[in-house]
Scaffold this motif. Structure first.
Motif, PDB file in Angstrom:
ATOM      1  N   PHE A 198       0.687  -1.128  -0.141  1.00 15.49           N
ATOM      2  CA  PHE A 198      -0.057   0.164   0.012  1.00 15.49           C
ATOM      3  C   PHE A 198       0.881   1.238   0.035  1.00 15.49           C
ATOM      4  N   LEU A 199       1.882   1.293   0.943  1.00 20.18           N
ATOM      5  CA  LEU A 199       2.712   2.450   0.829  1.00 20.18           C
ATOM      6  C   LEU A 199       3.549   2.637  -0.310  1.00 20.18           C
ATOM      7  N   LEU A 200       3.787   1.485  -1.018  1.00 14.01           N
ATOM      8  CA  LEU A 200       4.529   1.921  -2.411  1.00 14.01           C
ATOM      9  C   LEU A 200       3.703   2.230  -3.262  1.00 14.01           C
ATOM     10  N   VAL A 201       2.667   1.805  -3.531  1.00 10.64           N
ATOM     11  CA  VAL A 201       1.492   2.504  -4.616  1.00 10.64           C
ATOM     12  C   VAL A 201       1.312   3.904  -4.246  1.00 10.64           C
ATOM     13  N   LEU A 202       1.201   4.366  -2.760  1.00 10.83           N
ATOM     14  CA  LEU A 202       0.938   5.491  -2.508  1.00 10.83           C
ATOM     15  C   LEU A 202       2.084   6.816  -2.780  1.00 10.83           C
ATOM     16  N   LEU A 203       3.542   5.869  -2.682  1.00 11.22           N
ATOM     17  CA  LEU A 203       4.726   6.746  -2.766  1.00 11.22           C
ATOM     18  C   LEU A 203       4.595   6.974  -4.443  1.00 11.22           C
ATOM     19  N   LYS A 204       4.238   5.795  -5.125  1.00  8.71           N
ATOM     20  CA  LYS A 204       4.403   5.929  -6.695  1.00  8.71           C
ATOM     21  C   LYS A 204       3.474   7.034  -7.240  1.00  8.71           C
ATOM     22  N   SER A 205       2.288   7.364  -6.691  1.00 10.64           N
ATOM     23  CA  SER A 205       1.325   8.095  -7.149  1.00 10.64           C
ATOM     24  C   SER A 205       1.965   9.700  -6.623  1.00 10.64           C
ATOM     25  N   LEU A 206       2.602   9.665  -5.481  1.00  7.93           N
ATOM     26  CA  LEU A 206       3.296  10.956  -5.206  1.00  7.93           C
ATOM     27  C   LEU A 206       4.348  11.279  -6.023  1.00  7.93           C
ATOM     28  N   ASP A 207       5.277  10.226  -6.317  1.00  8.15           N
ATOM     29  CA  ASP A 207       6.287  10.471  -7.237  1.00  8.15           C
ATOM     30  C   ASP A 207       5.713  11.077  -8.585  1.00  8.15           C
ATOM     31  N   VAL A 208       4.994  10.415  -9.299  1.00  2.80           N
ATOM     32  CA  VAL A 208       4.523  10.996 -10.839  1.00  2.80           C
ATOM     33  C   VAL A 208       3.769  12.236 -10.562  1.00  2.80           C
ATOM     34  N   LEU A 209       3.020  12.552  -9.457  1.00  4.31           N
ATOM     35  CA  LEU A 209       2.256  13.882  -9.284  1.00  4.31           C
ATOM     36  C   LEU A 209       3.278  14.986  -9.063  1.00  4.31           C
ATOM     37  N   LEU A 210       4.307  14.656  -8.383  1.00  4.28           N
ATOM     38  CA  LEU A 210       5.330  15.710  -8.395  1.00  4.28           C
ATOM     39  C   LEU A 210       6.543  15.948  -9.500  1.00  4.28           C
ATOM     40  N   ASN A 211       6.548  14.887 -10.462  1.00  5.88           N
ATOM     41  CA  ASN A 211       7.163  14.870 -11.639  1.00  5.88           C
ATOM     42  C   ASN A 211       6.292  15.673 -12.665  1.00  5.88           C
ATOM     43  N   ALA A 212       5.036  15.699 -12.513  1.00  9.35           N
ATOM     44  CA  ALA A 212       3.947  16.399 -13.388  1.00  9.35           C
ATOM     45  C   ALA A 212       4.179  17.695 -13.159  1.00  9.35           C
ATOM     46  N   VAL A 213       4.416  18.120 -11.683  1.00 11.14           N
ATOM     47  CA  VAL A 213       4.338  19.527 -11.303  1.00 11.14           C
ATOM     48  C   VAL A 213       5.844  20.144 -11.831  1.00 11.14           C
TER      49      VAL A 213
END
Length: 517
Positions: free
Chosen positions: A265-280
């Motif tokens: 669960f933590l891995l998927v959450l970190l991945k979503s945060l990773d791609v969100l920050l990359n989009a920014v």
């Protein structure tokens, strides 16, 4: 503890601030005592109304009597990155000589002429080869009335070049600038900028500051990168939804979950945060030409933790930890000690690569380190799964529990195939796609990388989901709860006496079962 946090924060911020000047698509490159004959400055996909602004400042080199000495720039037009390797493959030639240019490529040469000057004013001779005719804009651009034919190429324009010779220094310093503008759709393409020192080497090194600003009608992203903010934003939403679904499943089967489920669960959450920050990050690059420093630091932090947690989760699942055993073997511990540090170094190398200009001398070195460490991590993470498959295959033939161990074996083989397919797709197939697609579709590289990780998460989550219907947990429970019989005695009076041990909540209940002969 507060003192440790303070020093950790300072070291971490210092690490990222070292690359602050490179958080940019506006290239500010400094070369000092550079002896290379060919230096790649940038690669950029340009569409209609796109521009490349180049400013050469204080290009300083040793004064030489050799009239054949050549310094200059070349801008090559291609349609894909796979065709952009012409310069790298012809480093043994002076590509500022029109006779050395292949007739199958389109290229502009900007040759610095400081020898025939008037009042410290030299010229940049513009030589066009092939079907590439963007408009050259500069102060006092001089059109040659009768363009000079140089075989396949044509010299048609000159640009002012300011020449300065400091007294008693034995060196020459030159300055110049110009803009390359694409005015119609036929001129769009992938433009690769190189600096050439045809007599590079010991004694012919150069110092230079070069600024390159590339933009497409106000957007500083390359044509192939322009859709990336939307692509990363899309996957941020997708991974966020997957994390919510996985959390809901964990809540539904709360009593049947293991710690590794929460890691997933933590891995998927970190991945979503990773791609969100990359989009920014890509949004700010497209708007301003540079990354926002705070967002970039947050992205790299999330990326570091995500990379380490991904390989940790794969190793734990591959060894069966939490599911079928609660102690790591010596070999498994060695894999942890090897893979996790390698993954940390791999992510640091990736950060340095992204934050270093291609023109820097150590860029290729860091790129090779990144590829090597990445391959080592991918190879090492497969060993625990291979060991588990080999052990289960042997156990299914010797311990009398063929059905149980064959079920485990099938599951481990499926997981092994999933990991191999993921590694093969992301390290080979995606790279082939990247070098073959037209320059406008370079964003497909990141799209397929994230798509493959999404597929890996979904399939892994399904295979290792909590719940009584999960075949993996069913195998584990059968194995743990199965009654194990052992012979108590071998005498004739008690040859049918056996002791049966069962594991209850206390873990110590035993009973003896006797039957008549």
């Amino acid at each position: 503890m507060a003192g440790f946090y303070y020093h950790f924060r300072r070291v971490f911020l210092l690490f990222f601030l070292l690359f602050e000047s490179s958080f940019s698509r506006i290239h500010n490159i400094q070369l000092e005592n550079d002896q290379r004959g060919h230096v790649k400055i940038s690669t950029f996909g340009i569409l209609k109304k796109g521009q490349i602004y180049i400013n050469i400042k204080n290009l300083t080199f040793k004064k030489s009597e050799d009239k054949q000495m050549r310094l200059g720039l070349s801008i090559q037009k291609t349609t894909s990155s796979g065709m952009a390797t012409y310069m790298e493959g012809h480093t043994d030639k002076c590509l500022l000589e029109p006779s050395n240019i292949d007739k199958n490529i389109a290229i502009d040469l900007f040759i610095f002429n400081w020898t025939h000057r008037n009042d410290m004013l030299g010229s940049i001779e513009v030589v066009k080869c092939g079907n590439i005719f963007p408009v050259i804009k500069a102060s006092n651009v001089k059109q040659i009335k009768n363009p000079i034919s140089l075989g396949y190429c044509t010299k048609s324009e000159t640009i002012p070049l300011f020449v300065y010779e400091p007294k008693s220094s034995g060196k020459i310093s030159i300055n110049g600038s110009f803009i390359l503008e694409v005015q119609n759709s036929t001129e769009k393409g992938l433009y690769n900028t190189f600096f050439h020192n045809c007599h590079g080497g010991i004694g012919n090194s150069v110092d230079m500051t070069i600024t390159v600003v590339e933009e497409n009608d106000g957007n500083y992203l390359s044509a192939g990168d322009a859709p990336l903010p939307m692509v990363f934003g899309f996957f941020a939403v997708v991974f966020s939804i997957l994390s919510c679904i996985w959390f809901y499943i964990l809540r539904q089967y709360w009593s049947e979950t293991f710690k590794v489920h929460y890691l997933m669960f933590l891995l998927v959450l970190l991945k979503s945060l990773d791609v969100l920050l990359n989009a920014v990050n890509y949004y700010y690059i497209g708007r301003d030409g540079t990354k926002a420093e705070s967002w970039a630091v947050l992205h790299y932090i999330a990326h570091l933790f995500k990379g380490g947690l991904l390989f940790t989760t794969i190793i734990l699942l591959g060894t069966g930890y939490f599911f079928i055993k609660h102690v790591l073997s010596g070999r498994d511990k060695k894999i942890f000690l090897i893979v996790i540090p390698l993954q940390i170094f791999d992510n640091i190398a990736l950060i340095i690569m992204e934050s270093t200009e291609e023109a820097q001398a150590d860029y290729i070195t860091w790129k090779q380190i990144f590829l090597l460490v990445d391959l080592l991590c991918c190879g090492a993470v497969l060993f625990p799964v291979i060991w588990a498959i080999r052990h289960l295959k042997e156990a299914s033939q010797t311990d009398g529990k063929a059905a149980v161990n064959l079920a485990k074996l099938k599951l481990f083989r499926q997981f092994y195939i999933m990991i191999v397919c993921y590694i093969y797709f992301t390290r080979i197939i995606v790279q082939i796609v990247k070098i073959t697609v037209p320059f406008q579709y370079f964003w497909l590289d990141e799209f397929f990388l994230n798509l493959s990780m999404m597929a890996l998460f979904i399939m892994t989550g399904y295979k290792f989901r909590p719940g009584s219907d999960n075949p993996y947990l069913h195998v584990s429970q059968d194995s743990d709860g199965e009654e194990m019989e052992e012979v108590v005695t071998q005498t004739g009076l008690t040859e049918n006496v056996t002791r049966v041990q069962t594991n209850g909540d206390s873990g110590a209940a035993q009973r003896v079962k006797m039957s008549a002969a």
